[in-house]
Every structure is written in structure tokens, then in C-alpha cells.
Design a protein around this motif. Structure first.
Motif, PDB file in Angstrom:
ATOM      1  N   UNK A 190       0.825  -1.209   0.000  1.00 29.27           N
ATOM      2  CA  UNK A 190       0.000   0.000   0.000  1.00 29.27           C
ATOM      3  C   UNK A 190       0.861   1.262   0.000  1.00 29.27           C
ATOM      4  N   UNK A 191       1.968   1.201   0.764  1.00 24.15           N
ATOM      5  CA  UNK A 191       2.864   2.366   0.822  1.00 24.15           C
ATOM      6  C   UNK A 191       3.528   2.606  -0.523  1.00 24.15           C
ATOM      7  N   UNK A 192       3.950   1.473  -1.174  1.00 24.06           N
ATOM      8  CA  UNK A 192       4.608   1.598  -2.478  1.00 24.06           C
ATOM      9  C   UNK A 192       3.635   2.148  -3.508  1.00 24.06           C
ATOM     10  N   UNK A 193       2.386   1.639  -3.464  1.00 23.58           N
ATOM     11  CA  UNK A 193       1.367   2.103  -4.420  1.00 23.58           C
ATOM     12  C   UNK A 193       1.069   3.594  -4.228  1.00 23.58           C
ATOM     13  N   UNK A 194       1.027   3.974  -2.948  1.00 16.39           N
ATOM     14  CA  UNK A 194       0.741   5.384  -2.653  1.00 16.39           C
ATOM     15  C   UNK A 194       1.865   6.279  -3.151  1.00 16.39           C
ATOM     16  N   UNK A 211       4.024   5.576  -5.586  1.00 15.86           N
ATOM     17  CA  UNK A 211       4.011   5.612  -7.055  1.00 15.86           C
ATOM     18  C   UNK A 211       2.948   6.574  -7.564  1.00 15.86           C
ATOM     19  N   UNK A 212       1.784   6.564  -6.886  1.00 17.31           N
ATOM     20  CA  UNK A 212       0.716   7.468  -7.292  1.00 17.31           C
ATOM     21  C   UNK A 212       1.154   8.927  -7.130  1.00 17.31           C
ATOM     22  N   UNK A 213       1.836   9.215  -5.995  1.00 14.18           N
ATOM     23  CA  UNK A 213       2.300  10.585  -5.750  1.00 14.18           C
ATOM     24  C   UNK A 213       3.334  11.016  -6.790  1.00 14.18           C
ATOM     25  N   UNK A 214       4.232  10.038  -7.147  1.00 11.95           N
ATOM     26  CA  UNK A 214       5.237  10.354  -8.170  1.00 11.95           C
ATOM     27  C   UNK A 214       4.568  10.663  -9.515  1.00 11.95           C
ATOM     28  N   UNK A 215       3.551   9.847  -9.841  1.00  6.10           N
ATOM     29  CA  UNK A 215       2.846  10.068 -11.108  1.00  6.10           C
ATOM     30  C   UNK A 215       2.122  11.417 -11.104  1.00  6.10           C
ATOM     31  N   UNK A 216       1.544  11.780  -9.988  1.00  3.62           N
ATOM     32  CA  UNK A 216       0.853  13.063  -9.897  1.00  3.62           C
ATOM     33  C   UNK A 216       1.836  14.226 -10.043  1.00  3.62           C
ATOM     34  N   UNK A 217       3.032  14.067  -9.366  1.00  2.00           N
ATOM     35  CA  UNK A 217       4.044  15.120  -9.480  1.00  2.00           C
ATOM     36  C   UNK A 217       4.539  15.255 -10.924  1.00  2.00           C
ATOM     37  N   UNK A 218       4.716  14.097 -11.573  1.00  2.00           N
ATOM     38  CA  UNK A 218       5.185  14.121 -12.963  1.00  2.00           C
ATOM     39  C   UNK A 218       4.140  14.776 -13.877  1.00  2.00           C
ATOM     40  N   UNK A 219       2.867  14.460 -13.669  1.00  2.00           N
ATOM     41  CA  UNK A 219       1.807  15.059 -14.479  1.00  2.00           C
ATOM     42  C   UNK A 219       1.719  16.574 -14.251  1.00  2.00           C
TER      43      UNK A 219
END
Length: 220
Positions: A14-18, A20-28
Motif C-alpha cells: 500500500x505504501x509503495x502504491x501510494x 508511485x501514485x504521488x510520483x505520477x501526480x508530481x510528474x503530471x
């Protein structure tokens, strides 16, 4: 123990998924900022076209570079020297009485000029080519105007001119002061060969007919 391990594993995933989601949001978000910046730069580049419309650049072959010529330098010192010589060469203190012919019109002829010359001037055999009217001028203004007139007339090749000085009827005592001064000034001009009083139809006692030396004609 298996249940505790399974619970720990789910928490880690869950921590890894969270993350990754934050990284994707920052990249977007970063990509969005870059896109907006690029769009703004494009709008600024096209600002002129946006307001004016499309333009077609002129071909280089049609260009003309205007090269302005510098103004011709004025011979200022030469002009000042001429004015000084003009002023010095036409003195009001010059005694002209001994140079005038003793007749009723007080005509003048330079040494070497025969009586036939003044006789022809009086009879109108010389055609008057130019005229200077000194009416209304102060003495200093009249002297300067006369000097420039005689000099220019000689330079342009004129031979016979008329100088109108007036009869002095408006002067104090009705004395023709300017007439005597004009005679005095003309005698001092080397360009002047002779002068006589004008005929009645050409001004009479209020004017002089002046004969100038031959000069090389110049155009200005």
C-alpha cells in the motif's frame, strides 16, 4: 505469524502504491507546467500576428538602403571675411566730391572712362538689367544691401543696373541724405565704372544708373 507477515506485506504494498501514485501526480503536474510555459511562449512569439494578422516578408532584393549625404559645409569664415571687407570698403567718411563730374547731375566715371560712356548711360543706350530699391532702409541696411547687390550683379555678368535711393522728400528738411551716401558708396566699389542720374522716366533724381565692369558670368 503468517497472518502478521501477510498484514505487513499488504501495508508495504500500500505504501509503495501510494508513493508511485504521488510520483505520477508530481510528474503530471510538472508536464502540465511545462506545457503551459511552452504555450505562453508561443503566444508571445505570435503576439504581433495575433493582433495584426499574417504578414509576408519582403524579398531581400527589394530592399533599398538610403544613404543620406552630409550637408555641404558653409564657408563661414569666408562669408565673415567678405562682410568685414564689405563694411570696410564702403565708408561714410569717404570724400567723393572731387571724383564727381561737375555738372547738374554730379555723375561719376572712373579714371580712363571717357565722357562718351556717361553720355550713353544718360541717353539710355545701356539696357538696365537689374534694379535695387533702397526705400525704407536705414543707412547701415542700405549700405549692406547695396554692397551685396553690386557684388552679385558683377559676379553674374550684369553690366548696367539701377539703384533707387529716393529723392529724400520724406527726410528731415527734405534733404536727400541717402542719395549722397549711395554716391559715396558706389565710388568706393571697384566693380563700378561709372554712374549717372536716371532719366525722368526711370526715376530721375531719385535713382542712379550704374555701369559695372565686365565680369565672368557665374551661376549660384
Amino acid at each position: 505469524m503468517n497472518q502478521a507477515f501477510r498484514h505487513h506485506g499488504l501495508h508495504t504494498l500500500g505504501s509503495i502504491s501510494k508513493e508511485l501514485k504521488q510520483q505520477r501526480e508530481r510528474q503530471e503536474a510538472q508536464e502540465k507546467i511545462c506545457q503551459e510555459t511552452a504555450a505562453k511562449a508561443e503566444r508571445e512569439r505570435n503576439l504581433f500576428t495575433h493582433f495584426v494578422g499574417s504578414v509576408t516578408p519582403l524579398p531581400h532584393a527589394d530592399r533599398f538602403e538610403f544613404q543620406q549625404q552630409p550637408p555641404t559645409p558653409r564657408p563661414l569664415q569666408h562669408e565673415l571675411d567678405e562682410q568685414r571687407v564689405l563694411h570696410e570698403a564702403m565708408s561714410d567718411e569717404f570724400d567723393v566730391s572731387t571724383l564727381l563730374d561737375v555738372d547738374d547731375q554730379l555723375s561719376f566715371r572712373r579714371t580712363g572712362i571717357g565722357l562718351d560712356v556717361t553720355r550713353k548711360l544718360r541717353s539710355g543706350q545701356w539696357s538696365i538689367q537689374r534694379q535695387l530699391d533702397l526705400h525704407g532702409l536705414r543707412s547701415d541696411e542700405a549700405r549692406e544691401a547695396l554692397g551685396q547687390f553690386i557684388r552679385l550683379a558683377h559676379r553674374t555678368g550684369l553690366r548696367c543696373v539701377r539703384v533707387v535711393h529716393g529723392k529724400g522728400l520724406g527726410s528731415p528738411g527734405k534733404t536727400p541724405v541717402l542719395k549722397a551716401k549711395v554716391q559715396r558708396w558706389l565710388v568706393q566699389k571697384k566693380e563700378v565704372l561709372a554712374f549717372v542720374q536716371a532719366r525722368p522716366a526711370e526715376g530721375g533724381a531719385g535713382a542712379l544708373v550704374v555701369l559695372l565692369q565686365p565680369g565672368k558670368r557665374k551661376l549660384y
